[in-house]
Design an enzyme around this catalytic site. Structure first.
Site, PDB file in Angstrom:
ATOM      1  N   ASP A  34       0.751  -1.191   0.026  1.00 27.63           N
ATOM      2  CA  ASP A  34      -0.042   0.089  -0.229  1.00 27.63           C
ATOM      3  C   ASP A  34       0.946   1.272   0.028  1.00 27.63           C
ATOM      4  O   ASP A  34       1.309   1.591   0.899  1.00 27.63           O
ATOM      5  CB  ASP A  34      -0.973  -0.044   1.315  1.00 27.63           C
ATOM      6  CG  ASP A  34      -1.943  -0.965   1.030  1.00 27.63           C
ATOM      7  OD1 ASP A  34      -2.683  -0.840   0.080  1.00 27.63           O
ATOM      8  OD2 ASP A  34      -2.216  -2.110   1.935  1.00 27.63           O
ATOM      9  N   MET A  36       1.080   5.463   0.054  1.00 22.36           N
ATOM     10  CA  MET A  36       0.325   6.382   0.413  1.00 22.36           C
ATOM     11  C   MET A  36       1.152   7.668   0.181  1.00 22.36           C
ATOM     12  O   MET A  36       2.056   7.533   0.873  1.00 22.36           O
ATOM     13  CB  MET A  36      -0.778   6.275   1.624  1.00 22.36           C
ATOM     14  CG  MET A  36      -1.054   4.908   1.741  1.00 22.36           C
ATOM     15  SD  MET A  36      -1.950   4.800   3.293  1.00 22.36           S
ATOM     16  CE  MET A  36      -2.785   2.974   3.278  1.00 22.36           C
ATOM     17  N   MET A  67      -1.837   4.547  -3.968  1.00 26.70           N
ATOM     18  CA  MET A  67      -2.964   5.602  -3.492  1.00 26.70           C
ATOM     19  C   MET A  67      -2.349   7.025  -3.582  1.00 26.70           C
ATOM     20  O   MET A  67      -2.042   7.756  -2.375  1.00 26.70           O
ATOM     21  CB  MET A  67      -3.274   5.202  -2.043  1.00 26.70           C
ATOM     22  CG  MET A  67      -4.301   3.936  -2.023  1.00 26.70           C
ATOM     23  SD  MET A  67      -4.442   3.363  -0.709  1.00 26.70           S
ATOM     24  CE  MET A  67      -2.928   2.005  -0.802  1.00 26.70           C
ATOM     25  N   MET A 136     -12.377  -1.091  -3.640  1.00 20.90           N
ATOM     26  CA  MET A 136     -12.232  -0.681  -2.171  1.00 20.90           C
ATOM     27  C   MET A 136     -13.509  -0.589  -1.146  1.00 20.90           C
ATOM     28  O   MET A 136     -14.603  -0.241  -1.491  1.00 20.90           O
ATOM     29  CB  MET A 136     -11.843   0.754  -1.858  1.00 20.90           C
ATOM     30  CG  MET A 136     -10.418   1.227  -2.695  1.00 20.90           C
ATOM     31  SD  MET A 136      -9.012   0.093  -2.010  1.00 20.90           S
ATOM     32  CE  MET A 136      -9.154   0.418  -0.430  1.00 20.90           C
TER      33      MET A 136
END
Ligand code: DX5
Ligand code: ZN
Length: 215
Positions: A34, A36, A67, A136
């Site tokens: 992930d 970010m 993201m 999501m």
């Protein structure tokens, strides 16, 4: 049988390599990374150099979930760092079609993610061009959040469109996936379950992964 992508967001960041080995031994099918940027989502994690450091431990495909704003700037970096799948958010780019082509040109598989409130219609034109549709099931930014149940309707819709149009993209869900919600979305047509806190907080990591695989 579902494919299990273990989210490293819930691992011990001081020992990422060791935790990657743990989930590999326990039978995870993929490692979910992930990324970010503190702009697209209200949190900052790590970038391509950190993923590169995991390569000596890597035995399963790496899936990078970006993201970040304007992800087109970093596709090559994440590919060079060993990402087999690169997932971008439809909400984070103006030129989704071009971005999907850019990912595929690197040789990686291309995934597109949608936030809970973004309708499927945002990607209807590109469903024939992508390998994975990531729905999501929490608002992205943090691990350990509660599953947003209305997204299950989108999972069903995506499975129906895939069937009606004879398309082959895989459906993936991410956020709040555990031994209850995982089987529920798998029953609706979800192929890949991303799970972080449920796996890493479990006293028996293998058992947690198996409960998702058998979903
Ligand atoms: C959330 C991330 C998820 C997260 C899932 O923004 O995209 O991959 O790690 O964590 P859990 O499984 O704890 O909801
Ligand atoms: Zn994710």
């Amino acid at each position: 049988m579902a494919t299990v992508s273990a989210s490293m967001l819930s691992c011990d960041f001081s020992a990422m390599g060791r935790d990657l080995e743990r989930i590999q031994i326990a039978g995870a099918d993929m490692a979910h990374l992930d990324i970010m940027d503190g702009a697209f989502v209200p949190n900052i994690t790590f970038g391509a150099p950190v993923i590169k450091k995991l390569l000596p431990f890597k035995k399963i495909p790496f899936e990078s979930h970006l993201m970040i704003e304007n992800p087109e700037r970093y596709i090559n970096d994440f590919r060079d760092a060993g990402s087999d799948i690169i997932i971008v958010h439809a909400e984070a780019t103006r030129h989704l079609d071009r971005l999907i082509s850019q990912i595929k040109e690197t040789g990686a598989k291309a995934g597109v993610a949608l936030n809970p409130a973004t309708p499927l219609s945002a990607v209807s034109e590109v469903l024939g061009n992508i390998d994975i549709l990531l729905l999501m099931t929490v608002n992205p930014g943090f691990g350990g959040q509660k599953f947003i149940s209305y997204v299950t309707e989108k999972v069903s819709q995506a499975a129906k469109i895939r069937n009606d149009k004879g398309l082959s993209f895989l459906i993936e869900t991410d956020g709040g996936i555990d031994g209850t919600t995982g089987p529920a979305v798998a029953a609706l047509g979800c192929d890949i379950l991303v799970s972080g806190s449920y796996i890493f907080r479990s006293p028996d990591v293998k058992k947690a992964i198996d409960s998702l695989k058998n979903a």
